[in-house]
Write a protein that holds these residues in place. Structure first.
Motif, PDB file in Angstrom:
ATOM      1  N   ASP A 257     -15.631  75.090  52.659  1.00 30.09           N
ATOM      2  CA  ASP A 257     -16.162  74.453  53.867  1.00 30.09           C
ATOM      3  C   ASP A 257     -15.269  73.285  54.281  1.00 30.09           C
ATOM      4  N   ALA A 258     -14.592  73.420  55.413  1.00 31.64           N
ATOM      5  CA  ALA A 258     -13.701  72.364  55.887  1.00 31.64           C
ATOM      6  C   ALA A 258     -14.475  71.097  56.241  1.00 31.64           C
ATOM      7  N   VAL A 259     -15.711  71.235  56.712  1.00 32.98           N
ATOM      8  CA  VAL A 259     -16.526  70.068  57.043  1.00 32.98           C
ATOM      9  C   VAL A 259     -16.801  69.248  55.781  1.00 32.98           C
ATOM     10  N   GLU A 260     -17.138  69.953  54.704  1.00 34.62           N
ATOM     11  CA  GLU A 260     -17.384  69.279  53.429  1.00 34.62           C
ATOM     12  C   GLU A 260     -16.096  68.637  52.915  1.00 34.62           C
ATOM     13  N   MET A 274      -5.551  65.048  50.521  1.00 34.32           N
ATOM     14  CA  MET A 274      -4.242  65.684  50.415  1.00 34.32           C
ATOM     15  C   MET A 274      -4.310  67.159  50.812  1.00 34.32           C
ATOM     16  N   LEU A 275      -5.356  67.860  50.416  1.00 28.28           N
ATOM     17  CA  LEU A 275      -5.516  69.267  50.789  1.00 28.28           C
ATOM     18  C   LEU A 275      -5.604  69.418  52.306  1.00 28.28           C
ATOM     19  N   TRP A 276      -6.431  68.592  52.933  1.00 26.59           N
ATOM     20  CA  TRP A 276      -6.616  68.649  54.389  1.00 26.59           C
ATOM     21  C   TRP A 276      -5.306  68.407  55.122  1.00 26.59           C
ATOM     22  N   ASN A 277      -4.616  67.340  54.735  1.00 28.35           N
ATOM     23  CA  ASN A 277      -3.376  66.996  55.419  1.00 28.35           C
ATOM     24  C   ASN A 277      -2.247  67.971  55.114  1.00 28.35           C
ATOM     25  N   THR A 278      -2.245  68.543  53.901  1.00 26.51           N
ATOM     26  CA  THR A 278      -1.240  69.551  53.557  1.00 26.51           C
ATOM     27  C   THR A 278      -1.419  70.803  54.403  1.00 26.51           C
ATOM     28  N   MET A 279      -2.669  71.232  54.573  1.00 36.34           N
ATOM     29  CA  MET A 279      -2.937  72.400  55.413  1.00 36.34           C
ATOM     30  C   MET A 279      -2.417  72.156  56.829  1.00 36.34           C
ATOM     31  N   ILE A 280      -2.717  70.992  57.390  1.00 39.84           N
ATOM     32  CA  ILE A 280      -2.270  70.686  58.751  1.00 39.84           C
ATOM     33  C   ILE A 280      -0.750  70.623  58.808  1.00 39.84           C
ATOM     34  N   TYR A 281      -0.133  70.004  57.803  1.00 41.52           N
ATOM     35  CA  TYR A 281       1.327  69.930  57.737  1.00 41.52           C
ATOM     36  C   TYR A 281       1.946  71.321  57.745  1.00 41.52           C
ATOM     37  N   GLN A 282       1.355  72.246  56.982  1.00 36.95           N
ATOM     38  CA  GLN A 282       1.879  73.614  56.934  1.00 36.95           C
ATOM     39  C   GLN A 282       1.673  74.339  58.258  1.00 36.95           C
ATOM     40  N   ILE A 283       0.578  74.069  58.953  1.00 38.65           N
ATOM     41  CA  ILE A 283       0.380  74.635  60.291  1.00 38.65           C
ATOM     42  C   ILE A 283       1.468  74.127  61.237  1.00 38.65           C
TER      43      ILE A 283
END
Length: 369
Positions: A257-260, A274-283
């Motif tokens: 759950d991205a909201v969580e 770090m997970l959230w920002n890494t995902m965005i960085y990879q996008i």
């Protein structure tokens, strides 16, 4: 004269249905299916009567009739890699859906079968729109560094192409005259390059390519993966699951759950942040790669999917990639609207109806055989 379209989109434990009159949705519902009941059926085609009857029962309970529907559109699961577009549901479509000709066993294979049954019962045409295995890759996007291993794409083709078509209308242009980078950012993440109406490159969300996603590992170094196999004694099935079900956020911290995830990040959880920002960085990296595919000639970067509701994600991508082209957000998924819109374009003569032959658009280069 108005056009009535009934769209049906089977999922793992539910079937989405929607009735449209032109672009207006008259009725929509997510028909829930009991997992224990589905487990009674020996294979996917055996679920067809159960799902069909539940849909008809729910429509009757809500006073909705399928009499007078012009087109029944089903999600086009099971079909081999073909060019995008709207296809008539013929016997080859039905056979490939029943046998999962593309090798992917998924409830979406019931889409063409349900559309065909409803069309036979109530009259009208039966179609599929931009099936999951839509493949319009340019040749340079296909070859890899291993002989006989070619790149293919499994993308959110229906949403991606419809987002591009919709945006083109918004700005007063034709999809076929524009270049876009289109992203679907949800449980899976697709980043694709569209050149003059063709999706010429993108990541394989089933094959483990592209950005990390809530349940998908994304691109991983080969040696790192081999080391992981030895260390964790992982087999091939486990690796396939990492690519589609147990990778990404789930593998790291056990949630999808991205909201969580963003809530935890806001509360100071550095791992979640770090997970959230890494995902965005990879996008963002993938968007940059697609910009190169389009030689820098990009009319817009379009963002769709559930996670696009998050303003931080849109802000970060806009700040990083806005120099390439204007960024426009279309939060949410538009599969039902996209299926209806495709059928309407055909009936209005704006798009030609195609015939599915069962022939793959690509298997191998002749010179490499």
């Amino acid at each position: 004269m108005s056009i009535r379209v009934f769209a049906v989109n089977p999922g793992s434990t539910s079937t989405k249905i929607a009735l449209f009159e032109d672009e207006k949705c008259l009725f929509s519902k997510n028909v829930a299916h009991d997992a224990a009941e589905l487990a009674k059926y020996s294979d996917m085609p055996a679920q067809l009567p159960y799902r069909r009857d539940m849909i008809l029962r729910l429509l009757e309970e809500n006073g909705v009739t399928l009499e007078g529907v012009d087109v029944f559109v089903g999600r086009g699961g099971g079909l081999v890699n073909i060019e995008g577009g709207v296809y008539d549901i013929n016997e080859t479509v039905l056979e490939h859906a029943r046998t999962c000709a593309n090798g992917v066993v998924h409830p979406a294979t019931l889409g063409p079968q349900l559309a065909d049954e409803f069309a036979r019962r109530f009259g009208g045409k039966a179609m599929v729109v931009n099936p999951p295995d839509t493949d319009e890759l340019q040749d340079l996007a296909r070859m890899t560094g291993i002989k006989g291993v070619y790149r293919t794409v499994h993308l959110h083709a229906l949403n991606l192409k419809e987002t591009a078509i919709h945006h083109s209308k918004e700005i007063g242009k034709r999809y076929e005259d524009c270049n876009y980078i289109v992203c679907h950012i949800g449980g899976g993440i697709s980043v694709s390059a569209h050149r003059k109406g063709k999706m010429v490159d993108g990541n394989d969300i089933v094959g483990g390519e592209g950005p990390m996603a809530p349940t998908r590992c994304g691109s991983v170094p080969v040696y790192g993966l081999l080391d992981y196999m030895e260390r964790e004694h992982a087999d091939i099935k486990a690796l396939r699951n990492l690519a589609t079900r147990t990778g990404g956020f789930v593998n790291h911290i056990g949630i999808s759950d991205a909201v969580e995830l963003t809530r935890r990040a806001a509360e100071g959880d550095r791992y979640a942040e770090m997970l959230w920002n890494t995902m965005i960085y990879q996008i963002e990296k993938a968007i940059g790669a697609m910009a190169a595919v389009l030689h820098g000639k990009v009319d817009g970067i379009l963002l769709g999917g559930g996670m696009v509701h998050n303003p931080d994600l849109v802000r970060q991508i806009t700040e990083t990639c806005g120099w390439i082209a204007p960024v426009t957000a279309y939060p949410g998924e538009f599969e039902m609207e996209a299926m209806a819109a495709g059928a309407i374009r055909v009936l209005k003569g704006e798009e030609a109806l195609k015939t599915y032959t069962g022939e793959k658009v690509f298997e191998a280069f002749d010179f490499a055989r």
